[in-house]
Every structure is written in structure tokens, then in C-alpha cells.
Design a protein around this motif. Structure first.
Motif, PDB file in Angstrom:
ATOM      1  N   UNK A  42      18.225 -16.459  -3.472  1.00  0.00           N
ATOM      2  CA  UNK A  42      17.850 -15.082  -3.766  1.00  0.00           C
ATOM      3  C   UNK A  42      16.341 -15.000  -3.821  1.00  0.00           C
TER       4      UNK A  42
ATOM      5  N   UNK B  32       9.167  -4.740   2.223  1.00  0.00           N
ATOM      6  CA  UNK B  32       9.050  -3.463   1.525  1.00  0.00           C
ATOM      7  C   UNK B  32       8.925  -3.624   0.028  1.00  0.00           C
ATOM      8  N   UNK B  33       9.544  -4.720  -0.474  1.00  0.00           N
ATOM      9  CA  UNK B  33       9.433  -4.930  -1.913  1.00  0.00           C
ATOM     10  C   UNK B  33       8.074  -5.466  -2.289  1.00  0.00           C
TER      11      UNK B  33
ATOM     12  N   UNK C 197       5.067  -4.351  -1.443  1.00  0.00           N
ATOM     13  CA  UNK C 197       3.909  -3.450  -1.480  1.00  0.00           C
ATOM     14  C   UNK C 197       3.218  -3.478  -2.827  1.00  0.00           C
TER      15      UNK C 197
ATOM     16  N   UNK D  88      -0.684  -4.578  -3.789  1.00  0.00           N
ATOM     17  CA  UNK D  88      -1.631  -3.710  -4.486  1.00  0.00           C
ATOM     18  C   UNK D  88      -2.161  -4.376  -5.746  1.00  0.00           C
TER      19      UNK D  88
ATOM     20  N   UNK E 219       6.784   2.103   7.333  1.00  0.00           N
ATOM     21  CA  UNK E 219       6.349   2.927   6.207  1.00  0.00           C
ATOM     22  C   UNK E 219       4.941   3.397   6.520  1.00  0.00           C
ATOM     23  N   UNK E 220       4.865   4.490   7.289  1.00  0.00           N
ATOM     24  CA  UNK E 220       3.579   4.851   7.889  1.00  0.00           C
ATOM     25  C   UNK E 220       2.576   5.302   6.843  1.00  0.00           C
ATOM     26  N   UNK E 221       3.055   6.020   5.834  1.00  0.00           N
ATOM     27  CA  UNK E 221       2.131   6.517   4.826  1.00  0.00           C
ATOM     28  C   UNK E 221       1.441   5.374   4.107  1.00  0.00           C
ATOM     29  N   UNK E 222       2.240   4.374   3.700  1.00  0.00           N
ATOM     30  CA  UNK E 222       1.639   3.235   2.999  1.00  0.00           C
ATOM     31  C   UNK E 222       0.694   2.485   3.916  1.00  0.00           C
TER      32      UNK E 222
ATOM     33  N   UNK F 194      -2.542   4.392   4.170  1.00  0.00           N
ATOM     34  CA  UNK F 194      -3.282   4.313   2.911  1.00  0.00           C
ATOM     35  C   UNK F 194      -3.890   2.925   2.748  1.00  0.00           C
TER      36      UNK F 194
ATOM     37  N   UNK G 130      -3.936  11.757   8.367  1.00  0.00           N
ATOM     38  CA  UNK G 130      -5.044  12.333   7.595  1.00  0.00           C
ATOM     39  C   UNK G 130      -6.050  11.278   7.209  1.00  0.00           C
TER      40      UNK G 130
ATOM     41  N   UNK H  72      -9.536  14.969  -0.699  1.00  0.00           N
ATOM     42  CA  UNK H  72      -8.256  14.926  -1.386  1.00  0.00           C
ATOM     43  C   UNK H  72      -7.417  13.723  -1.007  1.00  0.00           C
TER      44      UNK H  72
ATOM     45  N   UNK I 265      -4.998  10.050  -3.318  1.00  0.00           N
ATOM     46  CA  UNK I 265      -3.632   9.541  -3.285  1.00  0.00           C
ATOM     47  C   UNK I 265      -3.591   8.022  -3.216  1.00  0.00           C
TER      48      UNK I 265
END
Lengths: 261, 299
Positions: free
Chosen positions: B109, B150-151, B153, B157, B188-191, B194, B229, B256, B260
Motif C-alpha cells: 500500500x 494526484x495524491x 500535490x 507544495x 489537472x491543468x489548473x494545478x 499554478x 490565465x 488576481x 489563488x
């Protein structure tokens, strides 16, 4: 109430309910000239009323609209005047010679009345051009005399108008900026949520699989237990029941003790 | 039974006797010993005797290992690690958590394994940041190998923010770029965008304009970034830097989009521009001059 008041009121009421006056209309129905004349009369009165309202109107935008309406009405009336002129020279049955002679004069008088309706525009120039074209309101060539010094001068009102417009524009821009910030935040939140959901989909599948396995095993165990109990019960009837009941009571008593400690 | 369950010392002694091999005992009875160790550990923890509890958990874990249940062994190791953190024994913390993660890996696991390493890393963040970074790195590598990026990210950070705290900016930017590539794999395009923007901002904060420019060029090759953006914001920032206009840089950094990002990166962005913009301009100009000379020189 004096006599004059009564007379005025009666006149106004008669005017208002004129269209229900069948006698008058029957007379008019015969003669297209008089019909048209009556219509134009009514239209001229309406236009004059509108222009008076425009003159007393405080709001500039409303005043401009009303004046535009008056100008449109005048243009239409000028068209109708041409028709009226044609009708005036036509011979109509049952009309006296004097009346026939009178008609062109009536037409000219009407013409003058139409021109004199104030429409907020340059009344003087219109009188000059009135003789020539049918639509004096529309001018394409601005002659030299109109482009004099006063023409481009910004009056107090127009300055104020422009300032007000700028202020409103700035406020609108601020509002839109605020909205766009909020939308940005929402978009970011939505995208994060969607990514999180994407992350959780395989986890849910995993949970689903495991729970299915566990539940199937539980069902198998239950079936086996049922079989065993049935088998057990069928061979010895009451003793087993009593024993099991005693065991349950014993467990209950133990729990009771534990909880009361 | 009641007395023995409330006297952990006796339990420990009994369990030790069971496991010590001697003349009369040829095989250690790990099963009973393990359960005794567990009871003792829980009792010690209840009594807030962290030192003894930690030892008891360690022994219990060893017992579980002996009876081949690595899952329980790993769980006990984690408890031992948490207690070691309370005691402030930092090298033991990392040791315990590493062993726990190995046990989890034995069970096959990877997610709990990386979680264990991450817990260890966050326990060590303040006191032993180097060790914490290593743990974060291992945790991320675990998940990457298993295809569960994905886990990872959050781990990227945290690791990057730790690097920023240590002022190792290029490493931090590197982690954000790793985040970007992991996000690319799971769409995950947004991440991803960013992450790239954060890397660019960190390079700019470290006053390394060339790196930032290079990073931006690399990231622009990714179609998803190009349409985002974050790309526009990065473009604005970099062009403001090229012009050498501090006001423009500040304005671009107030955008802005930056709000985020991770809060560590936001703090860095608010402090832009760092250092002398004119120096950057001079460097850029020097580069351009060199290039133009080569172009005009036909000989």
C-alpha cells in the motif's frame, strides 16, 4: 364657476368625445379634403402639445426624444400637406364655389401652422428651407453660416452631461472589476473542486470494490451461520433455546455491571 | 485480569519474559507477547508516560513483525514516531516513520507509506528541516513510482514551502516544476499552470531573471499553460521586468490570478520586485547587443 369656465370645459369635453359624434363624421365621410383637413388639424394640435411638454421637460434625454417626435410629426404633416393640396384643387360635388376658392388658402394657412410648431431645433433656418424641400428637418450640407463660432461651443449643460457620463462610466468600470474578481475566485474554486473530485474517483472505486467483497463474505457467513443454527436447533429443541437465552442474559448482566461501574 | 491490565510494568515484564530465549524457552511466544506489549503501550500512553509508551510501541511493532502482520507493525511504528516527536527525539522520529513506511510498502500500500513519510516530515519541519525535506522527497517519489501523483500535490507544495523557508529558491522552483509535470500526467491543468506560475515567481524573487525567462519558455511549450490565465499573468510580469518598470511589476504582481496560488508564493509575489531592475535591464541589453553585433557582422 363662471361662464367662461363652463364654456372651456364643455369645449374640452366635446373635443375629447368628438369621434363619437356620428353626425359630424357622416358629413366628413363624404369629403376627403375635409377629412384629411380634420386629421391634420388634430395632428398639429397633438404636435403642439408635445412640443410644449418638451419645452417644460427637465430631463434632457426626455426632452430630446419628445423634440424628435415632434419633428417626425412635422415631416409627416408636410407629406400630408402635399396630398391636401392635390385634393384642394379637385372638384367636389355639393360644395359651393366660395368654399372651393377658400381651400387653397386653408392649405397655405395649415402649412404655416405646421412650420411654426416649435421643435427645439433651429426654427429660423427651417423657415428659409421650408419653401424648397418637403422635409425641411433633414439637412445634409451644413452651410457656412451654421458653422460659426457658437456652433462648437460647449455649453454649460453639455459639459455637465459629459461629466455625468464619465462619472457613470467610471462607476460601471469599478463595478465590473469587482464582479470580475469574484468570478475569478469562483473559477479557481470550481477548478480546484473538479480536480479534487477527479482525485477521489479512483478512491471511490476502491471503496466500492472492498465493500462489495466484505458484504459478499458477510452474506456467506450469515448463510453458514443460519445453516448451523438450524441444524443445531432441529436436533435439540428447547434446551438449546434456554441455553442461548441464559447466555444472552448473562452478557446483558455483564454489560450492565460494566456500565454501572 | 483487572490489576494486570492497569499495571503496564507488570505487562511489560511478562511480555519480556515471554520473548527472551533461555534454557526453559526455546521458542518465543510472540503472539501473547505482542498483545501484552500493546496493552502496556496503551496504558502508558494513558498515563502520559511517553518514554515508556514509545518503547512499548516499538516492541509491539517488532512483535507484529514477527507474527508477520506488517500492517499492525506499521501502525505501531507510527504511534511510536508520534510519541518520539512529543519527546523531541528527532532522529528517532525519522527512523520510526521510515520503518513504518517500509512496513506499509510491504503490505503493498503505497498511499499509507507516503502518508507515514509525510507525517514524519511535518513533525520534523521546524527542528530538522533537511531531514524533513528528504522525507518529503521520498514520499513524493513513492507516489510517483506508483502512478498516484494526484495524491502528491500537497506534498510538493509543503516541500516547496519548506525550501522557501530555508531560502533555497531554485530547489523550491524545482519542486513546483515537478508538481507541474505530475499534474500534466493526471490532466489537472489548473494545478499545472499554478505550479508553473509559482516556479516563475520564485525565480523572479530570487532575482534570477534568466532562469525565470528560461522557465517561462519551457512552460510555454505546454499547450495547456499557453491558453491559461496564469500564462497571461506570467507574460505581464516578465515584460514588466524587461522594461525595468517597478510600478508595472508591482501592478502585475497584484493580479488576481496570483491570489489563488499557495500563500507562501503570494507572500513572495507581494515582495516583488527584489533588487535592482536596472541591473536586469543592463544584462538584457548586453545580451541583445552581443546578438545584434553578430547579426550585422557579415565577415
Amino acid at each position: 364657476m363662471s361662464m367662461i369656465d363652463v364654456l372651456i370645459r364643455v369645449d374640452a369635453i366635446c373635443q375629447k368625445y368628438d369621434r363619437y359624434d356620428t353626425d359630424k363624421h357622416r358629413n366628413d365621410a363624404a369629403d376627403p379634403f375635409s377629412r384629411l383637413y380634420a386629421d391634420m388639424d388634430a395632428a398639429i394640435d397633438e404636435a403642439i402639445e408635445k412640443s410644449e411638454r418638451a419645452a417644460s421637460e427637465k430631463n434632457r434625454a426626455a426632452a430630446v426624444t419628445l423634440n424628435a417626435g415632434v419633428r417626425r410629426a412635422k415631416a409627416r404633416l408636410m407629406e400630408d400637406l402635399v396630398k391636401l393640396q392635390k385634393l384642394a384643387v379637385k372638384k367636389v360635388k355639393g360644395l359651393s364655389r366660395d368654399e372651393m376658392a377658400l381651400r387653397p388658402d386653408l392649405v397655405a394657412a395649415l402649412h404655416h401652422r405646421i412650420q411654426s410648431i416649435p421643435d427645439g431645433g433651429s426654427g429660423g433656418a427651417e423657415d428659409q428651407n421650408a419653401g424648397g424641400n418637403a422635409r425641411p428637418g433633414i439637412k445634409f450640407d451644413s452651410s457656412a453660416e451654421t458653422l460659426d463660432e457658437g456652433y462648437f461651443q460647449t455649453s454649460e449643460e453639455s459639459e455637465q452631461f459629459r461629466r455625468e457620463y464619465e462619472m457613470r462610466r467610471i462607476k460601471q468600470d469599478e463595478g465590473l472589476d469587482f464582479i470580475s474578481e469574484g468570478l475569478d475566485t469562483l473559477k479557481n474554486l470550481a477548478e480546484d473542486m473538479s480536480e479534487e473530485l477527479d482525485r477521489q474517483v479512483p478512491l471511490m472505486d476502491e471503496i466500492d470494490r472492498k465493500v462489495d467483497k466484505a458484504s459478499s463474505e458477510l452474506r456467506k457467513t450469515n448463510v453458514r451461520l443460519k445453516e448451523t443454527v438450524n441444524e443445531f436447533r432441529s436436533t435439540r429443541n428447547f434446551t438449546v433455546d434456554i441455553i442461548l437465552i441464559c447466555i444472552i442474559l448473562g452478557i446483558g448482566a455483564y454489560l450492565y455491571n460494566v456500565l454501572n461501574q | 485480569m483487572a490489576s494486570s491490565s492497569s499495571d503496564p510494568e507488570k505487562l511489560m515484564a511478562k511480555a519480556d519474559k515471554l520473548t527472551k530465549l533461555s534454557f526453559t524457552r526455546w521458542n518465543a511466544d510472540w503472539k501473547t507477547a505482542t498483545s501484552l506489549y500493546e496493552q502496556a503501550a496503551i496504558a502508558y500512553r494513558f498515563r502520559k508516560d511517553n518514554e515508556k509508551a514509545k518503547d512499548a510501541f516499538e516492541k509491539a511493532s517488532k512483535g507484529q513483525e514477527m507474527i508477520s502482520s506488517p500492517w499492525d507493525a506499521a501502525k505501531h511504528m507510527e504511534s511510536a514516531g508520534a510519541l518520539a516527536k512529543e519527546l523531541g527525539l528527532w532522529n528517532e522520529v525519522s527512523d520510526f516513520y521510515r520503518r513504518a513506511s517500509e512496513f506499509y510498502r510491504e503490505c503493498g500500500r503505497s498511499q499509507p507509506a507516503s502518508d507515514a513519510l509525510a507525517k514524519g516530515a511535518s513533525a520534523l519541519e521546524d527542528k530538522a528541516p533537511e531531514e524533513a525535506i528528504k522525507l518529503y522527497d521520498e514520499a513524493c517519489a513513492l507516489l510517483e513510482d506508483d502512478g498516484k501523483e494526484q495524491m502528491a500535490f500537497d506534498l510538493y507544495r509543503s516541500a516547496a514551502s519548506l525550501y522557501v523557508k530555508l531560502e533555497k529558491y531554485s530547489d523550491a522552483a524545482g519542486f513546483f516544476l515537478r508538481l507541474g509535470s505530475a499534474a500534466d500526467k493526471c490532466n489537472a491543468i489548473n494545478s499545472q499552470c499554478k505550479g508553473y506560475l509559482s516556479a516563475i515567481i520564485i525565480y523572479l524573487y530570487a532575482h534570477d531573471f534568466q532562469q525565470a525567462q528560461k522557465c517561462y519558455n519551457d512552460c510555454s511549450e505546454v499547450q495547456a499553460f499557453l491558453n491559461s490565465d496564469q500564462n497571461r499573468c506570467a507574460m505581464k510580469l516578465l515584460s514588466a521586468y524587461e522594461e525595468g518598470d517597478a510600478e508595472e511589476v508591482k501592478r502585475a504582481a497584484q493580479s488576481n490570478v496570483i491570489n489563488h496560488l499557495d500563500h507562501v508564493v503570494i507572500r513572495l509575489a507581494k515582495k516583488l520586485p527584489t533588487g535592482d531592475l536596472q541591473a536586469i535591464k543592463k544584462d538584457l541589453a548586453a545580451d541583445d547587443d552581443r546578438d545584434s553585433l553578430d547579426e550585422n557582422d557579415l565577415t
